[in-house]
Design a protein around this motif. Structure first.
Motif, PDB file in Angstrom:
ATOM      1  N   ASN A   1      12.821  12.938 -30.670  1.00 23.61           N
ATOM      2  CA  ASN A   1      12.469  14.231 -31.277  1.00 23.61           C
ATOM      3  C   ASN A   1      11.801  15.170 -30.278  1.00 23.61           C
ATOM      4  OD1 ASN A   1      13.497  14.048 -33.919  1.00 23.61           O
ATOM      5  ND2 ASN A   1      11.839  12.643 -34.504  1.00 23.61           N
ATOM      6  N   VAL A   2      10.992  14.609 -29.400  1.00 21.44           N
ATOM      7  CA  VAL A   2      10.372  15.443 -28.361  1.00 21.44           C
ATOM      8  C   VAL A   2      11.462  16.031 -27.446  1.00 21.44           C
ATOM      9  CG1 VAL A   2       8.897  15.413 -26.304  1.00 21.44           C
ATOM     10  CG2 VAL A   2       8.149  14.244 -28.399  1.00 21.44           C
ATOM     11  N   LEU A   3      12.409  15.191 -27.060  1.00 19.07           N
ATOM     12  CA  LEU A   3      13.479  15.680 -26.182  1.00 19.07           C
ATOM     13  C   LEU A   3      14.235  16.820 -26.875  1.00 19.07           C
ATOM     14  CD1 LEU A   3      15.014  12.366 -24.723  1.00 19.07           C
ATOM     15  CD2 LEU A   3      13.161  13.747 -23.822  1.00 19.07           C
ATOM     16  N   LYS A   4      14.532  16.601 -28.140  1.00 20.82           N
ATOM     17  CA  LYS A   4      15.258  17.645 -28.882  1.00 20.82           C
ATOM     18  C   LYS A   4      14.461  18.939 -28.920  1.00 20.82           C
ATOM     19  CE  LYS A   4      16.993  15.997 -32.974  1.00 20.82           C
ATOM     20  NZ  LYS A   4      17.698  15.380 -34.011  1.00 20.82           N
ATOM     21  N   ALA A   5      13.156  18.794 -29.188  1.00 17.64           N
ATOM     22  CA  ALA A   5      12.309  19.984 -29.272  1.00 17.64           C
ATOM     23  C   ALA A   5      12.272  20.730 -27.938  1.00 17.64           C
ATOM     24  CB  ALA A   5      10.899  19.587 -29.694  1.00 17.64           C
TER      25      ALA A   5
ATOM     26  N   ALA B   1      15.796   6.740 -26.073  1.00 14.96           N
ATOM     27  CA  ALA B   1      15.626   8.050 -26.719  1.00 14.96           C
ATOM     28  C   ALA B   1      16.762   8.988 -26.304  1.00 14.96           C
ATOM     29  CB  ALA B   1      14.273   8.648 -26.349  1.00 14.96           C
ATOM     30  N   CYS B   2      17.144   8.928 -25.039  1.00 12.67           N
ATOM     31  CA  CYS B   2      18.290   9.732 -24.594  1.00 12.67           C
ATOM     32  C   CYS B   2      19.531   9.308 -25.364  1.00 12.67           C
ATOM     33  CB  CYS B   2      18.537   9.547 -23.089  1.00 12.67           C
ATOM     34  SG  CYS B   2      17.315  10.355 -22.053  1.00 12.67           S
ATOM     35  N   ALA B   3      19.750   7.991 -25.411  1.00 12.13           N
ATOM     36  CA  ALA B   3      20.952   7.478 -26.075  1.00 12.13           C
ATOM     37  C   ALA B   3      20.940   7.847 -27.566  1.00 12.13           C
ATOM     38  CB  ALA B   3      21.033   5.965 -25.908  1.00 12.13           C
ATOM     39  N   ARG B   4      19.755   7.920 -28.149  1.00 15.04           N
ATOM     40  CA  ARG B   4      19.641   8.256 -29.571  1.00 15.04           C
ATOM     41  C   ARG B   4      20.251   9.622 -29.862  1.00 15.04           C
ATOM     42  NH1 ARG B   4      18.612   5.016 -33.839  1.00 15.04           N
ATOM     43  NH2 ARG B   4      17.765   6.149 -35.602  1.00 15.04           N
TER      44      ARG B   4
ATOM     45  N   LYS C   1      10.250   3.357 -33.949  1.00 15.22           N
ATOM     46  CA  LYS C   1       9.403   4.554 -34.085  1.00 15.22           C
ATOM     47  C   LYS C   1       9.213   5.247 -32.744  1.00 15.22           C
ATOM     48  CE  LYS C   1       6.812   2.893 -38.058  1.00 15.22           C
ATOM     49  NZ  LYS C   1       5.602   2.198 -38.461  1.00 15.22           N
ATOM     50  N   ARG C   2       8.960   4.456 -31.723  1.00 12.92           N
ATOM     51  CA  ARG C   2       8.695   5.070 -30.414  1.00 12.92           C
ATOM     52  C   ARG C   2       9.917   5.789 -29.868  1.00 12.92           C
ATOM     53  NH1 ARG C   2       4.615   1.042 -27.167  1.00 12.92           N
ATOM     54  NH2 ARG C   2       4.982   2.569 -25.516  1.00 12.92           N
ATOM     55  N   VAL C   3      11.070   5.180 -30.055  1.00 11.58           N
ATOM     56  CA  VAL C   3      12.308   5.808 -29.572  1.00 11.58           C
ATOM     57  C   VAL C   3      12.570   7.095 -30.345  1.00 11.58           C
ATOM     58  CG1 VAL C   3      14.823   5.538 -29.497  1.00 11.58           C
ATOM     59  CG2 VAL C   3      13.336   3.689 -28.673  1.00 11.58           C
TER      60      VAL C   3
ATOM     61  N   GLU D   1      11.132   9.523 -37.313  1.00 13.07           N
ATOM     62  CA  GLU D   1      12.509   9.384 -37.800  1.00 13.07           C
ATOM     63  C   GLU D   1      13.373  10.374 -37.036  1.00 13.07           C
ATOM     64  OE1 GLU D   1      13.916   7.348 -39.931  1.00 13.07           O
ATOM     65  OE2 GLU D   1      12.067   6.342 -40.566  1.00 13.07           O
ATOM     66  N   CYS D   2      14.441   9.904 -36.466  1.00 10.20           N
ATOM     67  CA  CYS D   2      15.362  10.811 -35.775  1.00 10.20           C
ATOM     68  C   CYS D   2      16.755  10.273 -35.990  1.00 10.20           C
ATOM     69  CB  CYS D   2      15.040  10.874 -34.282  1.00 10.20           C
ATOM     70  SG  CYS D   2      16.229  11.856 -33.347  1.00 10.20           S
TER      71      CYS D   2
END
Ligand code: WTA
Length: 636
Positions: free
Chosen positions: A110-114, A139-142, A103-105, A233-234
């Motif tokens: 999603n924040v990075l994308k936004a 999160a970057c790798a996601r 969830k945290r990742v 969810e991302c």
């Protein structure tokens, strides 16, 4: 699971032989059996060390976070993925399960994308050892963004250089960090750095120490409110095997750091497979690597390798000396740590403090001990073995580099008999070679030479960001068709390797690689300095310390040397960081130079180490007379 866990020496040799006879087959089997692929590869390996170009698992598609998180949710959703131990022992430890991590990742992704971060964009991460650091990498790798972590002990100048080199669009940082009894103003350092970084559009700030920060409107935002709003969810970005995963900077022989680029599939396969075997990780083990995620050891063996195996990995925010020197051992007892991986410099520092700090903790959970980062001396090895492992936990002395991505030469615990100061045998798939000065391979045992690798392995760096020619020059031009490590090594009578240290202009201080050039560049910025040269000399705890020879400009005035020493160290702290401060500074009249004008560091190193009986041949120097002058200055 046939070949994932090596169980004894015979099996090691079998696996090793197979890995060398048919590397493609070997790695293909491991990749097939142990990972989640969106699409399998067409070709296992294509390579050419002259270009150099290396590609593993071409045609495959995957996302490393699906391997490190999603696929564990079914069986390990409630298992602790990251066990966070804060700087302050009275603050509760945090158990982040695989489901929490998911969830945290995703939220951060999603924040990075936004904020407009897309696949291939670079994000600089400048954070202390708090969970958000690991979450930021993932999160970057996601979403396929390339992370560039800068160790949070680097200065604003060093940070700015790295941000600009990778043209990062975003920085993730915190309001500050705790380090023992100190607080460090990380956001202030970022603000200073960003004065020189036009490429950065957004700064996300994690709240850690609750300090007031300067908020630049339109650029800076607290992270938490954004996370609160974001979906957990991302969808994972589908990456090609050779798509970049991250950049990590390491020192080189020029002032500019080298942004080593690691790619996705090979890095994942190699770090996961080495983690499993080198630490013999079993399902309910608690594994702790004390490195900072700002270094490669943290990337590969706190984050990616352990998580790819569904392990519980400890992240410690603090330092070994706070509140006192028993902290490491208290953490081992508290979390019942099974595998403990640290650096020789930490072992030496703790050994010096005496056994009372060790004896107060129950270390019976420990099964395997590791070291990394620099050669371990015999005394420290035995102290570790006797007092921490109680002679029952094998020590894995793991040799590797930022450039190699994963562990290259190491014992396999309970299989390879250990030998103090020896990294012992190559990991399966690794083909080391020792080379002589003429460029020929030295065969046989009981020999010494320059350490190279003859064949590609999955996690090798693919290039230096933005400078492929420098990559070729640094690593593939010294010896034909071989990767040159920059290290010297010897091979004993049974074929065990011992790494003897760097043979280039890199000095390892407390396990941190420091290039001489950036430090000399910093010193030379002092208005009173004409020229300088840095060498390493042996130090009881740090392994090496730095010794600077400084020529002052001839202004006719006399200068206070003590003040100058302080000013020089101040400039180094600002330009490079406090880890690069000099232990000794000698003001001198001249520096020994070769006829081509290169500083002869070999001689300076001997003088700094108090080893002047055998300076070797000085007759080829341009200015042999300065050598005696330098020695005389030391003697007075
Ligand atoms: C040194 C750290 C002796 C070596 C993972 C190498 C070692 C450099 C060992 C890379 C070891 C690392 N024994 N020396 N077990 N491990 N080194 O890039 O000189 O920070 O080239 O990667 O550390 O340092 P780096």
């Amino acid at each position: 699971m046939s070949n994932y866990h090596i169980k004894n020496l015979e099996e090691y040799f079998q696996v090793y032989r197979r890995s060398v006879r048919n590397p493609e087959n070997f790695w293909e089997e491991i990749a097939e059996e142990h990972f989640l692929w969106r699409k399998k590869w067409n070709t296992v390996l294509s390579w050419d060390f002259t270009k150099p170009e290396v590609k593993w698992f071409e045609g495959a598609q995957l996302n490393i976070t699906e391997n490190c998180i999603d696929r564990h949710l079914v069986t390990r959703g409630e298992k602790t993925a990251i066990l966070f131990e804060p700087n302050n022992p009275n603050e509760a430890a945090e158990h982040i399960t695989y489901r929490d991590l998911y969830k945290r990742v995703n939220k951060l992704a999603n924040v990075l994308k936004a904020k407009g971060i897309k696949k291939g964009d670079r994000v600089c991460i400048y954070l202390p050892m708090i969970p958000e650091l690991a979450v930021s990498l993932l999160a970057c790798a996601r979403i396929g963004a390339i992370h560039s972590v800068v160790f949070a002990g680097f200065s604003s100048t060093a940070l700015a250089t790295r941000i600009n080199d990778a043209e990062c669009k975003m920085v993730i940082t915190s309001d500050g960090s705790y380090r023992g009894s100190k607080m460090i103003d990380l956001k202030g350092i970022v603000d200073e750095a960003l004065e020189e970084c036009p490429c950065v559009e957004n700064v996300l700030v994690v709240k850690r120490i609750n300090s007031e920060i300067n908020v630049v409107q339109g650029r800076d935002q607290w992270l938490q409110p954004l996370l609160d709003e974001a979906s957990d969810e991302c969808e994972a970005e589908i990456m090609n095997a050779e798509d970049p995963l991250f950049i990590l900077y390491t020192s080189g022989s020029t002032g500019k750091p080298k942004g080593m680029l690691h790619t996705t599939a090979g890095y994942m396969v190699y770090t996961a497979y080495t983690f499993k075997n080198v630490f013999q990780y079993r399902e309910n083990d608690v594994y702790w690597c004390t490195a900072d995620i700002g270094w490669i050891t943290g990337h590969s063996y706190i984050v990616y390798g352990p998580l790819a195996n569904g392990a519980t990995t400890v992240m410690f925010e603090g330092v070994p000396s706070y509140p006192d020197y028993s902290r490491f051992w208290q953490i081992v007892e508290k979390h019942k740590v099974n595998q403990f991986y640290t650096a020789p410099t930490a072992i030496r520092a703790l050994a010096k403090e005496g056994l009372s700090h060790v004896e107060s903790s129950d270390l019976s959970s420990l099964k395997i001990l590791g070291t990394v980062g620099e050669p371990i001396n015999e005394e420290a090895w035995h102290w570790y073995d006797d007092n921490i492992g109680k002679r029952k936990s094998p020590i894995v002395d793991t040799w590797w580099q930022t450039e190699t991505g994963g562990i290259m030469i190491t014992p396999i615990p309970f299989s390879t008999p250990t030998k103090p100061t020896y990294a012992t045998l190559p990991f399966p798939g690794i083909q080391p070679a020792l080379m002589d000065a003429e460029g020929s391979e030295i065969k046989g045992n009981q020999v010494e030479g320059r350490l190279c690798v003859k064949f590609p392995w999955p996690s090798m760096a693919r290039t230096i960001w933005g400078n492929h020619e420098r990559y070729r020059n640094t690593y593939f031009s010294t010896f034909e068709n071989k990767y040159f490590t920059g290290d010297g090594a010897l091979r004993d009578e049974v074929g065990y390797y011992r790494i003897t240290g760097r043979v280039d202009d890199v000095i390892i201080v407390s396990g941190h690689n420091l290039g001489t050039a950036p430090i000399e560049d910093a010193i030379n910025e002092h208005p009173a300095v004409a020229e300088s040269a840095i060498v390493g000399f042996p130090h009881d705890i740090k392994g090496n310390a730095l010794y600077g020879y400084v020529i002052l400009k001839d202004t006719g005035e006399s200068r206070n040397h003590e003040n100058l020493r302080k000013e020089i160290n101040q400039i180094i702290t600002e330009q490079v960081g406090p880890i690069a401060k000099l232990d000794r500074i000698q003001f001198t009249q001249g520096l020994p130079k070769t006829r081509s004008g290169k500083i002869m560091r070999r001689i300076l190193r001997k003088i700094a180490s108090n080893d002047i009986s055998n300076l070797g041949d000085t007759s080829t120097l341009l200015n042999p007379e300065v050598v005696q002058g330098i020695i005389d200055e030391v003697l007075v």
